[in-house]
Design an enzyme around this catalytic site. Sequence first.
Site, PDB file in Angstrom:
ATOM      1  N   TRP A 136     -40.307  13.927 -17.854  1.00  0.00           N
ATOM      2  CA  TRP A 136     -40.947  12.824 -18.572  1.00  0.00           C
ATOM      3  C   TRP A 136     -40.070  11.575 -18.451  1.00  0.00           C
ATOM      4  O   TRP A 136     -38.855  11.648 -18.613  1.00  0.00           O
ATOM      5  CB  TRP A 136     -41.140  13.195 -20.056  1.00  0.00           C
ATOM      6  CG  TRP A 136     -41.634  12.024 -20.845  1.00  0.00           C
ATOM      7  CD1 TRP A 136     -42.880  11.500 -20.844  1.00  0.00           C
ATOM      8  CD2 TRP A 136     -40.856  11.206 -21.730  1.00  0.00           C
ATOM      9  NE1 TRP A 136     -42.948  10.405 -21.662  1.00  0.00           N
ATOM     10  CE2 TRP A 136     -41.714  10.199 -22.226  1.00  0.00           C
ATOM     11  CE3 TRP A 136     -39.523  11.215 -22.136  1.00  0.00           C
ATOM     12  CZ2 TRP A 136     -41.300   9.222 -23.119  1.00  0.00           C
ATOM     13  CZ3 TRP A 136     -39.100  10.239 -23.020  1.00  0.00           C
ATOM     14  CH2 TRP A 136     -39.989   9.257 -23.508  1.00  0.00           C
ATOM     15  N   ASP A 157     -55.354   1.755 -27.021  1.00  0.00           N
ATOM     16  CA  ASP A 157     -54.698   3.016 -26.678  1.00  0.00           C
ATOM     17  C   ASP A 157     -54.337   3.781 -27.952  1.00  0.00           C
ATOM     18  O   ASP A 157     -53.488   3.348 -28.731  1.00  0.00           O
ATOM     19  CB  ASP A 157     -53.430   2.688 -25.863  1.00  0.00           C
ATOM     20  CG  ASP A 157     -52.811   3.920 -25.214  1.00  0.00           C
ATOM     21  OD1 ASP A 157     -52.668   4.942 -25.898  1.00  0.00           O
ATOM     22  OD2 ASP A 157     -52.454   3.841 -24.020  1.00  0.00           O
ATOM     23  N   ARG A 191     -45.755  17.815 -28.586  1.00  0.00           N
ATOM     24  CA  ARG A 191     -46.185  16.609 -29.298  1.00  0.00           C
ATOM     25  C   ARG A 191     -47.166  16.945 -30.431  1.00  0.00           C
ATOM     26  O   ARG A 191     -48.203  16.315 -30.584  1.00  0.00           O
ATOM     27  CB  ARG A 191     -46.817  15.608 -28.329  1.00  0.00           C
ATOM     28  CG  ARG A 191     -46.641  14.169 -28.786  1.00  0.00           C
ATOM     29  CD  ARG A 191     -47.572  13.235 -28.060  1.00  0.00           C
ATOM     30  NE  ARG A 191     -47.315  11.869 -28.496  1.00  0.00           N
ATOM     31  CZ  ARG A 191     -48.175  10.891 -28.368  1.00  0.00           C
ATOM     32  NH1 ARG A 191     -49.344  11.096 -27.804  1.00  0.00           N
ATOM     33  NH2 ARG A 191     -47.896   9.698 -28.784  1.00  0.00           N
ATOM     34  N   LYS A 236     -58.791   5.485 -20.444  1.00  0.00           N
ATOM     35  CA  LYS A 236     -57.486   6.100 -20.171  1.00  0.00           C
ATOM     36  C   LYS A 236     -57.566   7.529 -20.690  1.00  0.00           C
ATOM     37  O   LYS A 236     -57.759   7.750 -21.891  1.00  0.00           O
ATOM     38  CB  LYS A 236     -56.375   5.315 -20.877  1.00  0.00           C
ATOM     39  CG  LYS A 236     -54.988   5.910 -20.622  1.00  0.00           C
ATOM     40  CD  LYS A 236     -53.904   4.985 -21.171  1.00  0.00           C
ATOM     41  CE  LYS A 236     -52.515   5.607 -21.039  1.00  0.00           C
ATOM     42  NZ  LYS A 236     -51.487   4.769 -21.673  1.00  0.00           N
ATOM     43  N   ASP A 240     -55.697  10.778 -21.401  1.00  0.00           N
ATOM     44  CA  ASP A 240     -54.316  11.227 -21.589  1.00  0.00           C
ATOM     45  C   ASP A 240     -54.279  12.738 -21.798  1.00  0.00           C
ATOM     46  O   ASP A 240     -55.295  13.380 -22.140  1.00  0.00           O
ATOM     47  CB  ASP A 240     -53.753  10.492 -22.823  1.00  0.00           C
ATOM     48  CG  ASP A 240     -52.241  10.381 -22.820  1.00  0.00           C
ATOM     49  OD1 ASP A 240     -51.597  10.994 -21.954  1.00  0.00           O
ATOM     50  OD2 ASP A 240     -51.714   9.683 -23.707  1.00  0.00           O
ATOM     51  N   MET A 241     -53.120  13.332 -21.648  1.00  0.00           N
ATOM     52  CA  MET A 241     -52.904  14.769 -21.915  1.00  0.00           C
ATOM     53  C   MET A 241     -51.395  14.957 -22.075  1.00  0.00           C
ATOM     54  O   MET A 241     -50.648  14.652 -21.166  1.00  0.00           O
ATOM     55  CB  MET A 241     -53.452  15.591 -20.763  1.00  0.00           C
ATOM     56  CG  MET A 241     -53.644  17.048 -21.063  1.00  0.00           C
ATOM     57  SD  MET A 241     -52.137  17.969 -21.138  1.00  0.00           S
ATOM     58  CE  MET A 241     -51.551  17.832 -19.474  1.00  0.00           C
ATOM     59  N   ASN A 242     -50.994  15.447 -23.265  1.00  0.00           N
ATOM     60  CA  ASN A 242     -49.580  15.332 -23.609  1.00  0.00           C
ATOM     61  C   ASN A 242     -48.845  16.632 -23.918  1.00  0.00           C
ATOM     62  O   ASN A 242     -47.931  16.640 -24.747  1.00  0.00           O
ATOM     63  CB  ASN A 242     -49.430  14.380 -24.800  1.00  0.00           C
ATOM     64  CG  ASN A 242     -49.635  12.936 -24.377  1.00  0.00           C
ATOM     65  OD1 ASN A 242     -48.888  12.410 -23.569  1.00  0.00           O
ATOM     66  ND2 ASN A 242     -50.677  12.310 -24.897  1.00  0.00           N
ATOM     67  N   CYS A 255     -53.662   9.940 -17.210  1.00  0.00           N
ATOM     68  CA  CYS A 255     -52.288   9.831 -17.707  1.00  0.00           C
ATOM     69  C   CYS A 255     -51.920  11.181 -18.287  1.00  0.00           C
ATOM     70  O   CYS A 255     -52.776  11.881 -18.844  1.00  0.00           O
ATOM     71  CB  CYS A 255     -52.265   8.755 -18.799  1.00  0.00           C
ATOM     72  SG  CYS A 255     -50.761   8.732 -19.781  1.00  0.00           S
ATOM     73  N   ASP A 305     -44.172   6.716 -18.323  1.00  0.00           N
ATOM     74  CA  ASP A 305     -43.965   5.994 -19.584  1.00  0.00           C
ATOM     75  C   ASP A 305     -42.723   5.123 -19.505  1.00  0.00           C
ATOM     76  O   ASP A 305     -42.474   4.314 -20.406  1.00  0.00           O
ATOM     77  CB  ASP A 305     -43.814   6.990 -20.744  1.00  0.00           C
ATOM     78  CG  ASP A 305     -45.165   7.483 -21.237  1.00  0.00           C
ATOM     79  OD1 ASP A 305     -46.190   6.896 -20.858  1.00  0.00           O
ATOM     80  OD2 ASP A 305     -45.194   8.469 -21.998  1.00  0.00           O
TER      81      ASP A 305
HETATM   82  C1  DGJ Z   1     -48.642   9.097 -23.824  1.00  0.00           C
HETATM   83  C2  DGJ Z   1     -48.937   8.090 -22.759  1.00  0.00           C
HETATM   84  O1  DGJ Z   1     -48.146   8.330 -21.638  1.00  0.00           O
HETATM   85  C3  DGJ Z   1     -48.739   6.690 -23.316  1.00  0.00           C
HETATM   86  O2  DGJ Z   1     -48.956   5.746 -22.322  1.00  0.00           O
HETATM   87  C4  DGJ Z   1     -49.659   6.483 -24.476  1.00  0.00           C
HETATM   88  O3  DGJ Z   1     -50.994   6.492 -24.048  1.00  0.00           O
HETATM   89  C5  DGJ Z   1     -49.424   7.546 -25.530  1.00  0.00           C
HETATM   90  N1  DGJ Z   1     -49.513   8.871 -24.969  1.00  0.00           N
HETATM   91  C6  DGJ Z   1     -50.413   7.430 -26.663  1.00  0.00           C
HETATM   92  O4  DGJ Z   1     -50.260   8.406 -27.593  1.00  0.00           O
END
Ligand code: DGJ
Length: 639
Positions: free
Chosen positions: A185, A352, A429, A462, A464-466, A502, A524
Amino acid sequence: MIQEKNNVFVLSNEQFSYLLRVTDEGRLEHLHFGGPASAEDADALTCQYGLGWGGTVCEKGCQSPETRPMEWSGSGRGDYRETPLEREDGSTDFRYIGYEILSSVVPMQGELPQAQGPAETLQIRMEDTAARLRLTLYWTVFDTAVTRRAVVTNIGETPQVLRKCMSTCMDLNGVYEMTTLNGSWSAEAQRWTAPVGPSRLVNESTVGFSSAQHNPGFMLSEPDATEEAGRVFGFNLIYSGNHYASAQRSFHGLTRVMQGISPDHFRWALASGESFETPEAVMTFSAAGFNGMSKAMHRFINEHIVPEAWRYRPRPVLYNSWEGCLFDFTQGRLMKLARKARDLGCELFVLDDGWFGRRKDDTAGLGDYDVNKKKLPDGLEGLAREVRKLGMDFGLWFEPEAVNEDSALFEAHPDWAMTEPDRETLYGRNELLLDLTKEPVRDYIVESVGHILDTVPISYVKWDMNRNSAALGAKAHRYILGLYDVLRRIFGPRPQVLLESCSSGGNRFDLGMMCFSPQVWTSDDTDPVERRRIQQDVSYLYPLSVMGAHVSASPNVQTLRDTPLFTRGNTAFFGVLGYELDLQDLLPTEEKEIRAQIEFYKTYREVFQYGSFRRLKTVEGYAWQVSRTEPECHIAAVF
Ligand code: DGJ
């Protein structure tokens, strides 16, 4: 072009020739991947077969399969190098049955995305009569690359289990180095080069996604290849899940290289009559060094990977609210930012995160789609309407694959989250992944996101997936197939929506996502000193048009490094430009500078996004250049 003569297949395009032959025993022999060659060159290109000695297992005439360059290999039948295909019980030995040459792409059978556009396909059918398996191999020839994939079918009466099935396998003659893009990351794509020797080099992801740890793209190059000269091969995989690639040099001087889905925990059951299809591997070659190879890959991605509606289409300069606001906004604050962004020249305003359900911070709300009326009393429609009145487009962030336990969705469907009942729940997260192998889960996402896209004027998403996956092996692959099903159902009918994928930055920066998503958030890490290296190394295998690149505040929130606005702008120009900072904090001089940056970028955006990109080696490091021929234009930056 694809031709067959005396059992030799010649695949050629603007970039290279690729030759293979059916041997007398009915195996597939690799002859050549490089500069122009024809069927008449086949004998000259043939490696001398080694004789058996010591413990080698020989076929008739005492030739050892282990010494030959193969285009696909069996297992346990004399070729004891790494095999591209393993079944649970027993060896494999496929023999040629026949071929077809088709004047187009051959559509995949399932959910996997594939390269599109004008192409020819060679389809070779093989069979292992003892194992009761059929193998169909596909080579699809595009103007600057070739893709390969395999389909294995159980032609027996009893079920079978595959433990490994690669997309491509071949033996290249020569000495090579392997270069991979590794990281984590906020530190994606760090180039690593190692000589290919007798011990196997492996580039593999086992986190469930293509990963920031090990990007699926890699290169093989002659040891003295430079940016401008020398033979370089580029490889990639049209896939977003666990991937695998290896390179290993045999004692006989052949480098076996293969690529496909990672065999880590992989088991795929094939009932009688069922088939398994691999993702497509992508390969290209240039004798003009790394820049030559990158140019071929960039063109392939721009013309055959990104969705048709966005091919060579200029991408808007966006403003993204994340680093400026995080979760702390109201409609009033957003509109102030939108007005400022418009005055500076931004064309798209992206909200976002933080707009839905209980999303006060990252512990809650994921899975829900009801708008937070305290923050946005007029709803998304009201905000989008006001933004559009300013003359800007409106874009929205989603994280549809994940759920927080503190959400209405989890309370209603706890079984939709991927957890192991007998084990402590693990979070990334604070979130869990939704089980995309389940149809009702996929339907829920398609309906929820689709409804918002149909009721709010949104031109950009956008996605996203975290967190890393909890799924292993075959389930990890089924998850990715589920993800592709969801993306296809949402964005297929809405091709005008620009999707930026993302995953905590570049955790899923791959060709599979790019088949749906013309641009990807690269990292990021927006500190230009670090971004310069990330973008440079990504540029080996991906074009500038797919790299989201934003100017953020200084000192940088990630690294605390202070950098001039000039440097931040110059770095972000080499990608799809955006701004991601609190615009209310800007000094008048900074506003003036940003206005000038955006104006400059708009004037040359097609050169930055679609021009020919080169890395120039300087005494002190690297410089970058983008060029266009008509009208002629060259822009360079020295870092
Ligand atoms: C992780 C992304 O990489 C960021 O750019 C942003 O969108 C955040 N999540 C938002 O929670």
